[in-house]
Scaffold this active site. Sequence first.
Site, PDB file in Angstrom:
ATOM      1  N   TYR A  29       0.852  -1.176   0.001  1.00  0.00           N
ATOM      2  CA  TYR A  29      -0.046  -0.044   0.038  1.00  0.00           C
ATOM      3  C   TYR A  29       0.755   1.245  -0.088  1.00  0.00           C
ATOM      4  O   TYR A  29       0.761   2.150  -0.738  1.00  0.00           O
ATOM      5  CB  TYR A  29      -0.746   0.044   1.185  1.00  0.00           C
ATOM      6  CG  TYR A  29      -1.662   1.442   1.459  1.00  0.00           C
ATOM      7  CD1 TYR A  29      -2.838   1.793   0.767  1.00  0.00           C
ATOM      8  CD2 TYR A  29      -1.143   2.110   2.319  1.00  0.00           C
ATOM      9  CE1 TYR A  29      -3.499   2.709   1.020  1.00  0.00           C
ATOM     10  CE2 TYR A  29      -1.883   3.380   2.615  1.00  0.00           C
ATOM     11  CZ  TYR A  29      -3.171   3.789   1.867  1.00  0.00           C
ATOM     12  OH  TYR A  29      -3.649   4.830   2.004  1.00  0.00           O
ATOM     13  N   GLU A  39       3.949   1.763  -0.839  1.00  0.00           N
ATOM     14  CA  GLU A  39       4.858   1.804  -2.197  1.00  0.00           C
ATOM     15  C   GLU A  39       3.862   2.376  -3.396  1.00  0.00           C
ATOM     16  O   GLU A  39       4.376   3.046  -3.995  1.00  0.00           O
ATOM     17  CB  GLU A  39       5.412   0.516  -2.565  1.00  0.00           C
ATOM     18  CG  GLU A  39       6.836   0.240  -1.562  1.00  0.00           C
ATOM     19  CD  GLU A  39       7.615   1.353  -1.306  1.00  0.00           C
ATOM     20  OE1 GLU A  39       8.268   1.665  -2.350  1.00  0.00           O
ATOM     21  OE2 GLU A  39       8.008   1.640  -0.236  1.00  0.00           O
TER      22      GLU A  39
END
Length: 79
Positions: free
Chosen positions: A49, A51
Amino acid sequence: MNILGLAKRVGAKRILLTSTSKVYGDPFLHPQEESYWGKVNLIGVRSCYDEGKRVAETLMFDYHRKPGIGIALPTYICL
């Protein structure tokens, strides 16, 4: 990338992407300044999430630099 391509095709003046400061990890610095790079866990349970959100911000800046689409990236601080 779909929304960025659409914005380019229709001549949008600006795109808004909202996020939270949580994607930059637990801060050493609070409140966070815009120059703060974060403390990121690359292998944690939230890493996909986090990244993904950072990649979205990077793509927004790329579209801003090359085609010249205006961007707005307010980052809300989660306490």
